[in-house]
Scaffold this motif. Structure first.
Motif, mmCIF file in Angstrom:
data_model
loop_
_atom_site.group_PDB
_atom_site.id
_atom_site.type_symbol
_atom_site.label_atom_id
_atom_site.label_comp_id
_atom_site.label_asym_id
_atom_site.label_seq_id
_atom_site.Cartn_x
_atom_site.Cartn_y
_atom_site.Cartn_z
ATOM 1 N N ALA A 198 0.786 -1.189 0.135
ATOM 2 C CA ALA A 198 -0.163 -0.081 0.008
ATOM 3 C C ALA A 198 1.051 1.122 -0.022
ATOM 4 O O ALA A 198 2.015 1.348 0.721
ATOM 5 C CB ALA A 198 -0.911 0.014 1.261
ATOM 6 N N VAL A 199 0.555 1.996 -0.775
ATOM 7 C CA VAL A 199 1.404 3.479 -1.293
ATOM 8 C C VAL A 199 0.592 4.662 -0.908
ATOM 9 O O VAL A 199 -0.481 4.766 -1.420
ATOM 10 C CB VAL A 199 1.974 3.583 -2.523
ATOM 11 C CG1 VAL A 199 2.947 4.764 -2.530
ATOM 12 C CG2 VAL A 199 2.960 2.229 -2.638
ATOM 13 N N LEU A 200 1.056 5.515 0.140
ATOM 14 C CA LEU A 200 0.543 6.897 0.413
ATOM 15 C C LEU A 200 1.387 7.641 -0.646
ATOM 16 O O LEU A 200 2.646 8.135 -0.199
ATOM 17 C CB LEU A 200 0.689 7.091 1.961
ATOM 18 C CG LEU A 200 -0.562 8.380 2.045
ATOM 19 C CD1 LEU A 200 -0.560 8.392 3.548
ATOM 20 C CD2 LEU A 200 -0.025 9.660 1.701
ATOM 21 N N HIS A 201 0.969 8.220 -1.681
ATOM 22 C CA HIS A 201 1.660 8.737 -2.786
ATOM 23 C C HIS A 201 2.246 10.293 -2.241
ATOM 24 O O HIS A 201 1.087 10.970 -2.072
ATOM 25 C CB HIS A 201 1.147 8.618 -4.119
ATOM 26 C CG HIS A 201 1.622 9.614 -5.227
ATOM 27 N ND1 HIS A 201 2.923 9.242 -5.738
ATOM 28 C CD2 HIS A 201 1.295 10.882 -5.725
ATOM 29 C CE1 HIS A 201 3.315 10.141 -6.534
ATOM 30 N NE2 HIS A 201 2.316 11.087 -6.674
ATOM 31 N N LEU A 202 3.336 10.584 -2.548
ATOM 32 C CA LEU A 202 3.892 12.074 -2.436
ATOM 33 C C LEU A 202 4.957 12.153 -3.346
ATOM 34 O O LEU A 202 5.934 11.342 -3.314
ATOM 35 C CB LEU A 202 4.537 12.425 -0.722
ATOM 36 C CG LEU A 202 3.467 12.548 0.335
ATOM 37 C CD1 LEU A 202 3.099 11.018 1.003
ATOM 38 C CD2 LEU A 202 4.006 13.314 1.423
ATOM 39 N N PRO A 203 4.547 13.303 -4.115
ATOM 40 C CA PRO A 203 5.499 13.244 -5.453
ATOM 41 C C PRO A 203 6.974 13.699 -5.016
ATOM 42 O O PRO A 203 7.177 14.732 -4.216
ATOM 43 C CB PRO A 203 4.749 14.333 -6.261
ATOM 44 C CG PRO A 203 3.883 15.139 -5.354
ATOM 45 C CD PRO A 203 3.596 14.173 -4.103
ATOM 46 N N LEU A 204 7.870 13.283 -5.836
ATOM 47 C CA LEU A 204 9.355 13.871 -5.704
ATOM 48 C C LEU A 204 9.278 15.264 -6.403
ATOM 49 O O LEU A 204 8.527 15.570 -7.283
ATOM 50 C CB LEU A 204 10.004 12.875 -6.732
ATOM 51 C CG LEU A 204 10.535 11.484 -6.199
ATOM 52 C CD1 LEU A 204 11.151 10.834 -7.424
ATOM 53 C CD2 LEU A 204 11.639 11.617 -5.152
ATOM 54 N N ALA A 205 10.178 16.024 -5.990
ATOM 55 C CA ALA A 205 10.350 17.182 -6.307
ATOM 56 C C ALA A 205 11.162 17.308 -7.859
ATOM 57 O O ALA A 205 10.910 18.036 -8.746
ATOM 58 C CB ALA A 205 11.155 18.307 -5.542
ATOM 59 N N ALA A 206 12.260 16.254 -7.889
ATOM 60 C CA ALA A 206 12.938 15.939 -9.286
ATOM 61 C C ALA A 206 13.149 14.602 -9.162
ATOM 62 O O ALA A 206 13.031 13.671 -8.281
ATOM 63 C CB ALA A 206 14.207 16.757 -8.746
ATOM 64 N N ALA A 207 13.442 14.142 -10.537
ATOM 65 C CA ALA A 207 13.771 12.966 -10.844
ATOM 66 C C ALA A 207 14.931 12.254 -10.056
ATOM 67 O O ALA A 207 16.028 12.859 -9.768
ATOM 68 C CB ALA A 207 13.852 12.628 -12.419
#
Length: 328
Positions: free
Chosen positions: A74-83
């Motif tokens: 299960a993943v609570l998604h938080l987006p990266l700022a940069a690859a």
């Protein structure tokens, strides 16, 4: 009770994300929710050929805890700022790393999670982004507005707590005070009883200097600070003994008399416990209004993306967090 554990994936260029994925293949005595960038986790899973099915964690739709299903995460998604590239840290992602911790803390304090496990972060990368950061322990103390947080590592029977944590060695002597040592010992004794079920903890207090100061000939901190602090601990009902020479306190015959060792600084106590059981040692933060554990190692940039990083310490951290949460 089946505890729900929040697992932060840590520094994206380190081994944290792949350890989370590797751990997902295990049978676990809890529900596990990984906080991180879903695309990053999918990319690492493909690169390492890990057969893990990712699914979104929906807090409002999942009030009931369910035991972890091996092969799922299960993943609570938080987006990266940069690859992110394995082994190549980017300070642009420093705030993302801290956002993972913040979200996990908020969720644990609110009751969404029952405990928090943190994968490794890199202090230097966060500081390179212009953010003052000395470690999870200090950050969690500030974030939860706790009076004091205590770092303790355990490999099972051996437990080592620290009076000071991430300080230059030259700053240790001036930081150690009688009040500090008594506060740390009080937290240590209280939590050994409350969380670990040790009725009357016996604490070995290390000296600071070689041979515990050799009667003042190799430093006087033991006479001025540590010895009087131990007397105060004992007067307060804590079964403390010391100051004891750090080079002999870890001898098995001496350790057998104690439930925990209180070391004066980071590298006085932690090398011993990591030697005792690097693959099973767990870092536990005491003194917080939540349960937090972590593996006993760092980001290991040189291993990131190789698939050779060992998830054993992370697995031990999750297991201990689940045990402490269920007990509470």
């Amino acid at each position: 009770m089946i505890p729900r554990i929040a697992l932060t994936s840590g520094e994206p260029a380190g081994i944290g994300p792949e350890l989370c994925l590797a751990l997902a293949g295990n049978a676990l005595p809890c529900e596990l929710v990984c906080l991180g960038d879903r695309a990053l986790l999918e990319e690492r899973a493909r690169a390492l050929r890990l057969a893990v099915r990712l699914r979104a964690h929906e807090p409002a739709a999942e009030p009931v805890r369910t035991r972890h299903t091996p092969g799922e995460l299960a993943v609570l998604h938080l987006p990266l700022a940069a690859a992110s590239v394995p082994g190549r840290p980017d300070p642009a992602n420093a705030r993302y790393v801290l956002a993972l911790i913040d979200r996990a803390v908020d969720g644990t304090l609110a009751g969404e999670f029952d405990a928090l496990v943190t994968a490794p972060v890199h202090k230097g990368v966060i500081n390179d982004a212009g953010i003052a950061f000395t470690g999870h322990t200090e950050y969690l103390q500030q974030r939860t507005r706790s009076a004091r947080a205590v770092m303790m590592l355990t490999s099972g029977a051996l437990r080592v707590a620290l009076a000071t944590t991430h300080l230059p060695l030259r700053a240790v002597s001036e930081t150690i005070t009688g009040d500090l040592l008594c506060e740390v010992a009080d937290i240590l004794a209280h939590e050994l009883t409350g969380r670990f079920g040790v009725p009357t903890p016996r604490i070995a207090v290390c000296g600071l200097n070689p041979h515990a100061g050799e009667g003042g000939h190799l430093g006087d901190e033991e006479l001025r600070i540590i010895g009087p602090a131990v007397a105060r601990m004992r007067a307060a009902g804590i079964r403390a003994e010391g100051p004891l020479p750090a080079d002999t306190v870890f001898v098995p015959q001496v350790l057998a008399r104690f439930d925990a060792v209180l070391a004066m600084y980071h590298d006085q106590g932690l090398p011993v416990i990591k030697h005792d059981g690097f693959e099973r040692a767990v870092n536990v933060t005491l003194g917080l209004p939540l349960i937090r554990t972590s593996p006993d190692h760092g980001t290991a940039f040189e291993l990131a993306g190789s698939g050779r990083a060992d998830p054993a310490s992370l697995a031990a951290a999750v297991e201990l967090a689940g045990t402490l949460a269920a007990r509470r």
